[in-house]
Motif scaffolding. Structure first.
Motif, PDB file in Angstrom:
ATOM      1  N   TRP A   7      61.812  -8.368 -24.991  1.00  0.00           N
ATOM      2  CA  TRP A   7      62.005  -8.233 -26.431  1.00  0.00           C
ATOM      3  C   TRP A   7      61.096  -9.244 -27.126  1.00  0.00           C
ATOM      4  CZ3 TRP A   7      68.098  -8.020 -27.001  1.00  0.00           C
ATOM      5  CH2 TRP A   7      68.558  -6.829 -26.420  1.00  0.00           C
ATOM      6  N   GLY A  58      71.966  -9.987 -23.229  1.00  0.00           N
ATOM      7  CA  GLY A  58      71.503  -9.985 -24.606  1.00  0.00           C
ATOM      8  C   GLY A  58      72.271  -8.998 -25.452  1.00  0.00           C
ATOM      9  N   ILE A  95      69.824  -9.223 -34.404  1.00  0.00           N
ATOM     10  CA  ILE A  95      68.947 -10.381 -34.578  1.00  0.00           C
ATOM     11  C   ILE A  95      69.319 -11.139 -35.847  1.00  0.00           C
ATOM     12  CG2 ILE A  95      66.982  -9.375 -33.345  1.00  0.00           C
ATOM     13  CD1 ILE A  95      65.683  -8.814 -36.073  1.00  0.00           C
ATOM     14  N   ASP A 113      65.181 -15.888 -32.368  1.00  0.00           N
ATOM     15  CA  ASP A 113      66.477 -15.298 -32.673  1.00  0.00           C
ATOM     16  C   ASP A 113      67.570 -16.354 -32.592  1.00  0.00           C
ATOM     17  OD1 ASP A 113      68.224 -13.000 -33.214  1.00  0.00           O
ATOM     18  OD2 ASP A 113      69.052 -13.538 -31.258  1.00  0.00           O
ATOM     19  N   ASN A 149      69.015 -13.705 -25.995  1.00  0.00           N
ATOM     20  CA  ASN A 149      67.976 -12.993 -26.739  1.00  0.00           C
ATOM     21  C   ASN A 149      66.635 -13.722 -26.698  1.00  0.00           C
ATOM     22  OD1 ASN A 149      69.903 -11.094 -27.317  1.00  0.00           O
ATOM     23  ND2 ASN A 149      69.795 -11.305 -29.535  1.00  0.00           N
TER      24      ASN A 149
END
Length: 533
Positions: free
Chosen positions: A71, A111, A115, A184, A193
């Motif tokens: 990500w 995760g 966000i 994040d 994350n």
């Protein structure tokens, strides 16, 4: 694997659709945030940027591992070889950054696909700070937002702290930031994350540190500039037997990575020209501490000039240095003069810090683990006009009387019920632990009474100054690189760090937390509110 020879700055955009508004445009798909502070002051001349939090399905950390999903934050012009977008901004030019959440809502593994992007440690309104409870996705809203949304508009004013009280409304240039990063900050899932990759650089320039080594303006520092101004993010990761990224987000002691990523790659190569470079080091976490040295092929330490800590230029450069120590989220800017090496020279950046568990580092060894190969492979195409002047950025002043008159708050960071606590309490983002009157100085005492754990403590909104370090009852000298302004304060076992801090300009909700992200996600965080005096 080879890192790009130069970082490509995120390109701005002329329009955003729907148009940005002071209050959240929930009808247009924006998450339900609070209204922007100082909107009329900054928005009319703001530059527009757009970032997307996305899943890249086939990122390669190293050819030894299979391609796999990560990500990341990306913009329209972010090159494929760059892990996340880098923003290069300037004081006096506000930024309206629209951040879309395009993560897969049906994701598999650790995760969570929400966000809340925190720009560490920009001086900005709480509605744009990336507050942990302000997380959003098309399907979910955090407890401190009113509605879910596809995107959120963040107003980054790019002004110096204290602008409200000065007649010029610009602020004190001695308060300037330089090397910032965004990541994040979703409540309970920050570590997971970020571990998936949600982190990037945001570099700020002003008339002094202008980002132009040929700047003819009197007083301009003329430090090495783009493309020789190069950010490097270091992050520890662990992989399973199949070469897949592994993380245990339930374990309150977390996972200590045994591999170190540099800008998303493991053991990459950076090819440099025979001239000066400015390297901006970031410990992107989640848990490992570093002690970096630059060595040649025979492990002989090389020297460099240390110019900034936690993104803040020091008053004077520290010459002939050979080590940089970084707790999680700490930064350091150094200048390396590669002109003294022959073309074809190979150097290595090594981590000399020994750490065997997430609780913190053990010691610094004479030799280290190679994390980055640097090859001097060419002559520069133009004359090196950069320099490192004898004076960099002066520090704001304070008096002994101001320190003596400041109220004192004491915070004890400790383990509790197999979780992590501040003053015996766990995080609650829906209400403040205490409120701070805007404008005055305060002294905060950060206390670690635990046996063997180290805590890098981060305070949102404002920089502070370390007044003292006391360990086991003995006062320690404050090293030169910590004598500037900071936003992360590492407290080791049986240590108390006293800092002087002042909250200005903005009101609203902010947090203090341990930036060992496992500790943060397991409740070592508190909310405080800044209120009108």
């Amino acid at each position: 694997m080879e890192l790009p020879k130069a970082i490509v700055p995120l390109a701005g955009t002329t329009t955003l659709t729907p148009a940005p508004t002071q209050t959240a445009n929930t009808a247009g798909g924006e998450a339900g945030r609070a209204p922007h502070q100082y909107w009329n002051k900054f928005f009319s001349y703001a530059e527009y940027y757009e970032l997307h939090a996305v899943e890249r399905p086939n990122w390669v950390f190293n050819p030894a591992y299979p391609p796999q999903p990560v990500w990341v934050y990306r913009g329209s012009n972010t090159p494929d070889k760059e892990f996340s977008a880098t923003v290069m901004a300037h004081y006096g030019k506000p930024v309206l950054c629209r951040i879309y959440n395009d993560l897969p809502q049906n994701h598999v593994g650790f995760g969570t696909p929400e966000i809340s992007t925190h720009l560490h440690n920009l001086h900005c309104g709480s509605e744009s700070d990336g507050f942990p409870g302000d997380y959003y996705s098309p399907n979910k809203a955090g407890p401190t937002l009113t509605t879910k949304g596809k995107f959120k508009d963040l107003l980054y004013p790019n002004v110096y702290a204290g602008f409200e009280s000065l007649q010029d409304n610009i602020g004190d240039y001695r308060e300037a930031l330089g090397t910032l990063f965004y990541h994040d900050h979703t409540l309970d899932f920050t570590s997971a994350n970020v571990y998936r990759g949600l982190v990037g650089f945001y570099l700020l320039y002003d008339h002094l540190d202008s980002g132009d080594e040929a700047d003819p303006t009197p007083g301009a520092l003329r430090l090495p500039s783009h493309p020789y101004d190069y950010p490097l993010a270091f992050a520890d990761r662990r992989f399973d037997a199949a070469g897949k990224l592994y993380y245990d987000q339930v374990n309150p002691e977390g996972v200590l990575g045994d591999k170190v990523m540099v800008n998303g790659m493991i053991e990459p190569v950076l090819k440099v020209a025979r001239r000066r470079y400015r390297f901006r080091f970031l410990n992107a976490g989640p848990s490992r501490f570093y002690a970096f040295s630059l060595v040649n092929g025979s492990n002989v330490k090389q020297t460099f000039t240390y110019i900034a800590n936690d993104g803040n230029l020091l008053p004077k450069p520290l010459l002939n240095q050979n080590i940089v120590t970084l707790g999680v989220a700490e930064r350091a800017d150094i200048v390396v003069d590669f002109s003294k090496y022959l073309v074809g020279t190979t150097l290595y950046l090594v981590n000399r810090m020994r750490q065997e568990e997430t609780r913190g580092p053990k010691d610094i060894r004479d030799t280290g683990v190679r994390v980055l190969k640097i090859v001097v492979d060419r002559w520069p195409t133009s004359q090196d006009l950069s320099m490192v002047p004898a004076n960099l950025r002066p520090l704001p002043t304070y008096t002994a009387a101001q320190v003596a008159a400041a109220p004192v708050r004491r915070f004890i960071f400790d383990r509790s019920n197999n979780m992590w606590a501040i003053n015996g309490q766990f995080v609650n983002v829906t209400g403040p632990r205490f409120s701070i009157p805007k404008g005055g100085f305060e002294v905060w005492e950060l206390v670690n009474i635990n046996d063997g754990w180290s805590h890098p403590i981060h305070i949102h909104l404002e920089e502070g100054r370390i007044l003292s370090r006391v360990r086991n009852g003995q006062q320690l000298p404050i090293p030169a690189y910590e004598q500037g302004r900071k936003d992360v304060y590492v407290i080791h076992e049986n240590e108390t760090v006293r800092i002087l801090i002042r909250f200005r300009d903005y009101v609203g909700k902010y947090v203090m937390h341990c930036h060992n992200l496992i500790h943060e996600d397991h409740a070592m965080m508190l909310r405080f509110d800044v209120v009108q005096a």
